[in-house]
Scaffold this active site. Structure first.
Site, PDB file in Angstrom:
ATOM      1  N   ASP A  58      24.324 -31.327  43.988  1.00  0.00           N
ATOM      2  CA  ASP A  58      22.898 -31.263  45.059  1.00  0.00           C
ATOM      3  C   ASP A  58      23.550 -32.473  46.516  1.00  0.00           C
ATOM      4  OD1 ASP A  58      20.742 -30.893  44.215  1.00  0.00           O
ATOM      5  OD2 ASP A  58      20.074 -32.034  45.623  1.00  0.00           O
TER       6      ASP A  58
ATOM      7  N   CYS B 127      13.976 -18.568  41.895  1.00  0.00           N
ATOM      8  CA  CYS B 127      12.569 -19.206  42.079  1.00  0.00           C
ATOM      9  C   CYS B 127      11.725 -18.476  43.023  1.00  0.00           C
ATOM     10  CB  CYS B 127      12.112 -20.259  42.042  1.00  0.00           C
ATOM     11  SG  CYS B 127      12.825 -21.383  43.363  1.00  0.00           S
TER      12      CYS B 127
ATOM     13  N   ASP C  14      20.893 -22.422  40.991  1.00  0.00           N
ATOM     14  CA  ASP C  14      20.366 -22.708  40.718  1.00  0.00           C
ATOM     15  C   ASP C  14      19.469 -22.908  41.825  1.00  0.00           C
ATOM     16  OD1 ASP C  14      17.400 -22.649  39.609  1.00  0.00           O
ATOM     17  OD2 ASP C  14      17.439 -24.795  38.977  1.00  0.00           O
TER      18      ASP C  14
ATOM     19  N   PHE D  33      23.265 -26.965  42.896  1.00  0.00           N
ATOM     20  CA  PHE D  33      21.736 -27.467  43.617  1.00  0.00           C
ATOM     21  C   PHE D  33      21.392 -27.976  41.979  1.00  0.00           C
ATOM     22  CE2 PHE D  33      22.375 -23.178  45.218  1.00  0.00           C
ATOM     23  CZ  PHE D  33      22.350 -23.980  46.524  1.00  0.00           C
TER      24      PHE D  33
HETATM   25  N1  SAH Z   1      18.654 -27.767  38.868  1.00  0.00           N
HETATM   26  C1  SAH Z   1      17.701 -27.878  38.458  1.00  0.00           C
HETATM   27  C2  SAH Z   1      16.305 -27.910  39.930  1.00  0.00           C
HETATM   28  C3  SAH Z   1      17.197 -26.943  40.866  1.00  0.00           C
HETATM   29  S1  SAH Z   1      16.002 -27.422  42.513  1.00  0.00           S
HETATM   30  C4  SAH Z   1      17.409 -28.414  37.259  1.00  0.00           C
HETATM   31  O1  SAH Z   1      16.733 -27.595  36.363  1.00  0.00           O
HETATM   32  O2  SAH Z   1      16.287 -29.623  37.254  1.00  0.00           O
HETATM   33  C5  SAH Z   1      17.150 -26.557  43.712  1.00  0.00           C
HETATM   34  C6  SAH Z   1      18.177 -28.406  44.229  1.00  0.00           C
HETATM   35  O3  SAH Z   1      18.675 -27.652  45.397  1.00  0.00           O
HETATM   36  C7  SAH Z   1      16.794 -29.155  45.024  1.00  0.00           C
HETATM   37  O4  SAH Z   1      18.177 -30.597  44.028  1.00  0.00           O
HETATM   38  C8  SAH Z   1      17.545 -29.304  46.305  1.00  0.00           C
HETATM   39  O5  SAH Z   1      18.011 -31.380  46.416  1.00  0.00           O
HETATM   40  C9  SAH Z   1      19.635 -28.992  46.260  1.00  0.00           C
HETATM   41  N2  SAH Z   1      19.148 -28.474  47.271  1.00  0.00           N
HETATM   42  C10 SAH Z   1      19.092 -27.480  48.312  1.00  0.00           C
HETATM   43  N3  SAH Z   1      19.445 -26.845  48.912  1.00  0.00           N
HETATM   44  C11 SAH Z   1      20.578 -27.136  48.883  1.00  0.00           C
HETATM   45  C12 SAH Z   1      22.150 -26.635  49.215  1.00  0.00           C
HETATM   46  N4  SAH Z   1      22.078 -26.742  51.009  1.00  0.00           N
HETATM   47  N5  SAH Z   1      22.702 -27.819  49.103  1.00  0.00           N
HETATM   48  C13 SAH Z   1      23.162 -28.570  47.660  1.00  0.00           C
HETATM   49  N6  SAH Z   1      22.036 -28.968  47.564  1.00  0.00           N
HETATM   50  C14 SAH Z   1      20.280 -28.086  48.149  1.00  0.00           C
END
Ligand code: SAH
Length: 408
Positions: free
Chosen positions: A262, A349, A309, A240
């Site tokens: 992601d 979160c 995350d 993520f």
């Molecule tokens: N770690 C990042 C924030 C992550 S926010 C930081 O510190 O900046 C959550 C992220 O998960 C988003 O970018 C979203 O596009 C992604 N996401 C949500 N569901 C997902 C999934 N099932 N598989 C892959 N990515 C996903």
């Protein structure tokens, strides 16, 4: 009485009262800012008399002034307190004061002007967040009360910071509960499509209007710095990853190999642009994290540090059972890709996921896989996202760093 006090008194007199039922002022006296619909004496001061966003004087059952608030008769939280000083009714000068106090904290914490400038309730600005990217601001309103003060918020921010440009990123889903439209618009000035955010020795390319939330996840800044201390010479998996925030900093901090996963193509495009501009070589995989983890397991691919995350799996209390199961499954899959003596940073979160539920999920995964997990560090949201101690909902980010070995 000074002229200013006289004006305030007149303004206060003009605002209609909202009366609480007997005993219902205790939580407010303890510092909380929210009033629920069942706490209001609707026989005397009916909520139906108000429009969403109207200002009121909140008063106790003994008719004592408790504070100024805005109301929304449509929502469970019917009123949120904006201030308790009778001399400062809601308006530009109260907002200027709030932003100045908020700014003083961030200037104390940060050497450069990149941070969350205002974090809603925790900065006594219920329903409003403002992020600062140098001389550009991105703000997000979540309640009808703040929406009604939009013009004054803008004016107050201009007075305190004189930014070159400001964006309203008013597209969060919670707005629908308040009966608000979702939109993104430039408030004033020049708002570039991308800004550069310096963090952990990397200049990140961050999309604003097209980005997620308000652009950058400043709440994880402290945890990114924490993990960077543990990655030298190691293989890091950033799950993520959004714009590569954890992964690219890990690479800068000396990680041997970094893989970011992601599902969002624009997020990974931003990560690719940052990697190139900063001469950092990382692997970027677009796809679903659960699928990617199944594939790593099938390939027996292993990492030394795995960062988990995810987005909030539990947005509302009723999502709790499903969300908890998703956190458990995710942490178990992530642990399966960890080599013999590895580190797992497990984040959530979701305010509705209790800290103990996340650590318990990791512990269950370890037992299931015949491994041993030790908690070695506990992270939290960065201090530019302060916690209001009376409002548990402002303490939402969990981050646990586990060492995972094969001994059981
Ligand atoms: N770690 C990042 C924030 C992550 S926010 C930081 O510190 O900046 C959550 C992220 O998960 C988003 O970018 C979203 O596009 C992604 N996401 C949500 N569901 C997902 C999934 N099932 N598989 C892959 N990515 C996903």
């Amino acid at each position: 009485m000074s002229a200013q006090t006289a004006t305030a008194a007149v303004a206060a007199g003009e605002l209609p009262p909202l009366l609480l039922k007997p005993q219902e002022e205790r939580r407010i006296h303890a510092g909380h800012l929210w009033v629920f619909s069942n706490e209001i004496n609707v026989a005397t001061t009916p909520l139906t008399a108000f429009q969403p966003g109207d200002h009121v004087q909140l008063r106790s059952s003994h008719d004592r002034f408790l504070g100024y608030a805005y109301v929304n008769p449509r929502t469970l939280i019917s009123a949120r307190i904006l201030g308790r000083d009778p001399e400062y009714p809601p308006g530009k000068s109260l907002l200027v004061h709030r932003f100045k106090v908020a700014l003083a904290l961030r200037e104390r914490l940060h050497a450069t002007p990149f941070y969350r400038l205002a974090f809603g309730e925790a900065d006594l600005l219920p329903g409003l967040v403002v992020d600062r990217y140098g001389d550009v601001l991105v703000a997000q309103i979540g309640t009808a009360g703040m929406e009604a003060m939009k013009g004054e918020i803008q004016d107050a921010l201009v007075k305190v910071l004189a930014p070159a440009g400001m964006l309203w990123k008013n597209d969060a889903g919670i707005r629908e509960l308040e009966g608000l439209e979702r939109y993104v618009e430039t408030a004033f000035g020049e708002v570039p499509d991308y800004v550069e955010v310096p963090e952990g020795g990397v200049d990140f390319r961050v999309p604003l209007a097209a980005g997620q939330k308000t652009g950058w996840y400043f709440d994880q800044t402290a945890n990114r710095a924490m993990i960077a201390r543990h990655v030298r010479g190691l293989r890091v998996l950033d799950l993520f990853s959004y714009a590569g925030s954890f992964g690219l900093q890990a690479k800068r901090a000396g990680a041997a190999e970094v893989t970011c996963v992601d599902s969002s193509a624009p997020a990974l495009e931003a990560a690719a642009a940052t990697a190139e501009a900063n001469e950092l070589d990382v692997e970027l995989l677009q796809g679903d994290v659960f699928d990617a983890l199944e594939q790593f397991a099938a390939e027996r691919r292993r990492f030394d540090v795995v960062i988990v995350d995810p987005p909030a799996f539990i947005k509302r209390r009723k999502d709790h059972p499903k969300g908890l199961a998703a956190y458990r499954r995710l942490n178990q899959l992530a642990m399966q890709t960890l080599d013999r003596d590895g580190l797992l940073l497990s984040c959530s979160c979701s305010y509705h996921l209790a800290p103990g539920e996340l650590t318990d999920g990791v512990q269950r995964a370890a037992r299931h896989l015949g491994r041993f997990a030790q908690l070695i560090a506990v992270g939290a949201q960065s201090p530019d996202h302060p916690v209001h101690p009376a409002i548990e909902e402002t303490r939402y980010l969990r981050a646990f760093l586990f060492r995972v070995t094969d001994s059981c």
